[in-house]
Design a protein around this motif. Structure first.
Motif, PDB file in Angstrom:
ATOM      1  N   SER A  31       0.819  -1.212   0.000  1.00 57.57           N
ATOM      2  CA  SER A  31       0.000   0.000   0.000  1.00 57.57           C
ATOM      3  C   SER A  31       0.855   1.266   0.000  1.00 57.57           C
ATOM      4  N   ALA A  32       2.087   1.164   0.523  1.00 59.85           N
ATOM      5  CA  ALA A  32       2.975   2.325   0.566  1.00 59.85           C
ATOM      6  C   ALA A  32       3.916   2.394  -0.635  1.00 59.85           C
ATOM      7  N   SER A  33       3.785   1.455  -1.582  1.00 65.59           N
ATOM      8  CA  SER A  33       4.721   1.370  -2.712  1.00 65.59           C
ATOM      9  C   SER A  33       4.093   1.726  -4.052  1.00 65.59           C
ATOM     10  N   ARG A  34       2.994   2.448  -4.045  1.00 66.23           N
ATOM     11  CA  ARG A  34       2.300   2.741  -5.301  1.00 66.23           C
ATOM     12  C   ARG A  34       3.171   3.454  -6.334  1.00 66.23           C
ATOM     13  N   PRO A  35       3.989   4.442  -5.942  1.00 63.88           N
ATOM     14  CA  PRO A  35       4.832   5.095  -6.969  1.00 63.88           C
ATOM     15  C   PRO A  35       5.803   4.125  -7.635  1.00 63.88           C
ATOM     16  N   GLU A  36       6.391   3.208  -6.852  1.00 64.85           N
ATOM     17  CA  GLU A  36       7.359   2.259  -7.393  1.00 64.85           C
ATOM     18  C   GLU A  36       6.694   1.156  -8.216  1.00 64.85           C
ATOM     19  N   LEU A  37       5.424   0.899  -7.954  1.00 68.58           N
ATOM     20  CA  LEU A  37       4.728  -0.169  -8.674  1.00 68.58           C
ATOM     21  C   LEU A  37       4.131   0.306 -10.003  1.00 68.58           C
ATOM     22  N   ALA A  76      17.569  -9.857 -12.969  1.00 65.73           N
ATOM     23  CA  ALA A  76      16.810 -10.178 -14.179  1.00 65.73           C
ATOM     24  C   ALA A  76      16.212  -8.957 -14.862  1.00 65.73           C
ATOM     25  N   THR A  77      15.874  -7.922 -14.106  1.00 63.23           N
ATOM     26  CA  THR A  77      15.141  -6.792 -14.687  1.00 63.23           C
ATOM     27  C   THR A  77      16.000  -5.570 -14.944  1.00 63.23           C
ATOM     28  N   GLY A  78      17.111  -5.432 -14.237  1.00 65.90           N
ATOM     29  CA  GLY A  78      17.924  -4.233 -14.387  1.00 65.90           C
ATOM     30  C   GLY A  78      17.328  -3.013 -13.722  1.00 65.90           C
ATOM     31  N   GLU A  79      16.275  -3.192 -12.927  1.00 67.16           N
ATOM     32  CA  GLU A  79      15.655  -2.079 -12.211  1.00 67.16           C
ATOM     33  C   GLU A  79      16.497  -1.722 -10.988  1.00 67.16           C
ATOM     34  N   GLY A  80      16.245  -0.541 -10.427  1.00 67.20           N
ATOM     35  CA  GLY A  80      16.899  -0.139  -9.198  1.00 67.20           C
ATOM     36  C   GLY A  80      16.259  -0.803  -7.998  1.00 67.20           C
ATOM     37  N   VAL A  81      16.840  -0.561  -6.826  1.00 69.63           N
ATOM     38  CA  VAL A  81      16.356  -1.187  -5.600  1.00 69.63           C
ATOM     39  C   VAL A  81      14.902  -0.818  -5.278  1.00 69.63           C
ATOM     40  N   PRO A  82      14.481   0.462  -5.364  1.00 73.26           N
ATOM     41  CA  PRO A  82      13.105   0.788  -4.980  1.00 73.26           C
ATOM     42  C   PRO A  82      12.049   0.027  -5.779  1.00 73.26           C
ATOM     43  N   ARG A  83      12.191  -0.022  -7.115  1.00 72.59           N
ATOM     44  CA  ARG A  83      11.186  -0.716  -7.932  1.00 72.59           C
ATOM     45  C   ARG A  83      11.282  -2.237  -7.766  1.00 72.59           C
ATOM     46  N   SER A  84      12.494  -2.765  -7.694  1.00 77.54           N
ATOM     47  CA  SER A  84      12.649  -4.207  -7.485  1.00 77.54           C
ATOM     48  C   SER A  84      12.132  -4.612  -6.114  1.00 77.54           C
ATOM     49  N   ASN A  85      12.380  -3.788  -5.113  1.00 77.85           N
ATOM     50  CA  ASN A  85      11.919  -4.078  -3.764  1.00 77.85           C
ATOM     51  C   ASN A  85      10.391  -4.065  -3.696  1.00 77.85           C
ATOM     52  N   GLN A  93       4.468  -1.592 -13.596  1.00 79.93           N
ATOM     53  CA  GLN A  93       4.988  -2.949 -13.413  1.00 79.93           C
ATOM     54  C   GLN A  93       3.911  -4.033 -13.526  1.00 79.93           C
ATOM     55  N   ARG A  94       2.714  -3.647 -13.888  1.00 78.94           N
ATOM     56  CA  ARG A  94       1.629  -4.622 -13.889  1.00 78.94           C
ATOM     57  C   ARG A  94       1.901  -5.789 -14.838  1.00 78.94           C
ATOM     58  N   ARG A  95       2.405  -5.494 -16.034  1.00 80.29           N
ATOM     59  CA  ARG A  95       2.651  -6.552 -17.018  1.00 80.29           C
ATOM     60  C   ARG A  95       3.662  -7.568 -16.499  1.00 80.29           C
ATOM     61  N   ARG A  96       4.643  -7.107 -15.765  1.00 83.11           N
ATOM     62  CA  ARG A  96       5.643  -8.013 -15.191  1.00 83.11           C
ATOM     63  C   ARG A  96       5.091  -8.800 -14.016  1.00 83.11           C
ATOM     64  N   LEU A  97       4.324  -8.130 -13.156  1.00 87.68           N
ATOM     65  CA  LEU A  97       3.928  -8.728 -11.890  1.00 87.68           C
ATOM     66  C   LEU A  97       2.803  -9.745 -12.009  1.00 87.68           C
ATOM     67  N   VAL A  98       1.958  -9.644 -13.028  1.00 90.71           N
ATOM     68  CA  VAL A  98       0.842 -10.593 -13.159  1.00 90.71           C
ATOM     69  C   VAL A  98       1.343 -12.032 -13.272  1.00 90.71           C
ATOM     70  N   GLY A 114       8.350  -4.702  -6.188  1.00 90.00           N
ATOM     71  CA  GLY A 114       7.906  -5.919  -6.863  1.00 90.00           C
ATOM     72  C   GLY A 114       8.079  -7.137  -5.992  1.00 90.00           C
ATOM     73  N   LYS A 115       9.194  -7.193  -5.290  1.00 89.42           N
ATOM     74  CA  LYS A 115       9.437  -8.302  -4.363  1.00 89.42           C
ATOM     75  C   LYS A 115       8.352  -8.393  -3.307  1.00 89.42           C
ATOM     76  N   ASN A 116       7.952  -7.247  -2.756  1.00 86.23           N
ATOM     77  CA  ASN A 116       6.925  -7.241  -1.717  1.00 86.23           C
ATOM     78  C   ASN A 116       5.579  -7.741  -2.242  1.00 86.23           C
ATOM     79  N   VAL A 117       5.263  -7.410  -3.487  1.00 83.01           N
ATOM     80  CA  VAL A 117       4.005  -7.880  -4.072  1.00 83.01           C
ATOM     81  C   VAL A 117       4.034  -9.387  -4.289  1.00 83.01           C
ATOM     82  N   VAL A 118       5.086  -9.859  -4.934  1.00 81.20           N
ATOM     83  CA  VAL A 118       5.163 -11.281  -5.293  1.00 81.20           C
ATOM     84  C   VAL A 118       5.224 -12.164  -4.053  1.00 81.20           C
ATOM     85  N   LEU A 119       6.086 -11.825  -3.112  1.00 79.10           N
ATOM     86  CA  LEU A 119       6.164 -12.620  -1.896  1.00 79.10           C
ATOM     87  C   LEU A 119       4.917 -12.459  -1.036  1.00 79.10           C
TER      88      LEU A 119
END
Length: 253
Positions: free
Chosen positions: A61-67, A168-177, A70-75, A179-184
């Motif tokens: 809920s606090a990561s909306r700017p970083e997400l 795998a994505t070449g993204e920075g820590v904020p966006r990768s982090n 990323q929808r196409r990747r995260l689905v 995504g990690k929070n969503v997937v896990l």
């Protein structure tokens, strides 16, 4: 449960939620806190997983700017996490959690080392390196495997997922982090649902831990935005290597 134990679990949950949403090391604080209240290891493991779902709620809920974008990747990654979380939960219910004890330290150490040595996106761009526009196919498979581990045992599963996304994505820590929070979060939530019905969850302990997780998880993304990426990578890697050493000594000692 005494008032002191309740407060201890809330504080442990805040620390675990904060560290978990930043570095994927939530169990470093929450699991020992559960054991300190006298809860048996297997019950502590499933109780921790149930409460951990609230850390995901707070951090996502606090990561909306970083997400954004990323929808196409995260689905597909979330679909893999769903299947992996179910598989991990079933494995835990059918087999002892000690099955991963000797493998886990090497996995965590490898992921931590990968985070430590990988060059940040800005450095790669300055060197003229390009990252593929599409994610590697192995990313979905990797998400499935890490989610199995996350649903089964879970210690530092976030470090494994973060390392995989960074590489795998070449993204920075904020966006990768984020995504990690969503997937896990998907993997943890489906495992938590299974444990709620089929495992021995200590609900009196899960409640204060969940409160702390929710608060700490919502603070994590705000910290990630403000800390320099290189410093953050090093802190995550060093903490992961420390946990790997600790788990290795317990497994082989």
């Amino acid at each position: 449960m005494s008032t002191l134990e309740f407060g201890l679990l809330v504080l442990a949950g805040v620390a675990a939620g904060l560290v978990g949403s930043v570095a994927g090391l939530a169990s470093l604080f929450s699991y020992p806190a559960l054991l300190a209240t006298g809860i048996p290891p297997l019950t502590a493991n499933v109780t921790n997983t149930v409460a951990l779902a609230f850390s995901s709620i707070g951090s996502v809920s606090a990561s909306r700017p970083e997400l954004a974008g990323q929808r196409r990747r995260l689905v597909p990654l979330c679909a893999a996490a769903l299947l992996g979380g179910v598989t991990g939960a079933v494995l835990l219910l059918l087999t002892p959690s000690t099955a991963f004890e000797k493998l886990v330290p090497f996995l965590i150490a490898g992921a931590s080392a990968a985070i430590l040595v990988q060059r940040p996106p800005r450095e790669l761009a300055a060197a003229g390196a390009r990252h593929p526009q599409r994610d590697s196919r192995w990313l979905v498979v990797g998400a499935f495997v890490v989610s199995i581990y996350g649903g089964y045992f879970g210690a530092a599963a976030g470090v494994l997922m973060l390392a995989m996304l960074l590489l795998a994505t070449g993204e920075g820590v904020p966006r990768s982090n984020a995504g990690k929070n969503v997937v896990l979060g998907v993997a943890n939530s489906v495992a938590a649902l299974g444990y709620a019905f089929f495992a021995d969850v200590d609900w009196l302990a899960a409640l204060p831990l969940a409160i702390g997780f929710l608060v700490g998880g919502s603070l994590g993304p705000r910290v990630v935005r403000r800390v320099p990426q290189t410093l953050l990578r090093r802190l995550i890697a060093v903490a992961g290597l420390g946990l790997a050493l600790h788990l290795g000594l317990d497994a082989f000692g």
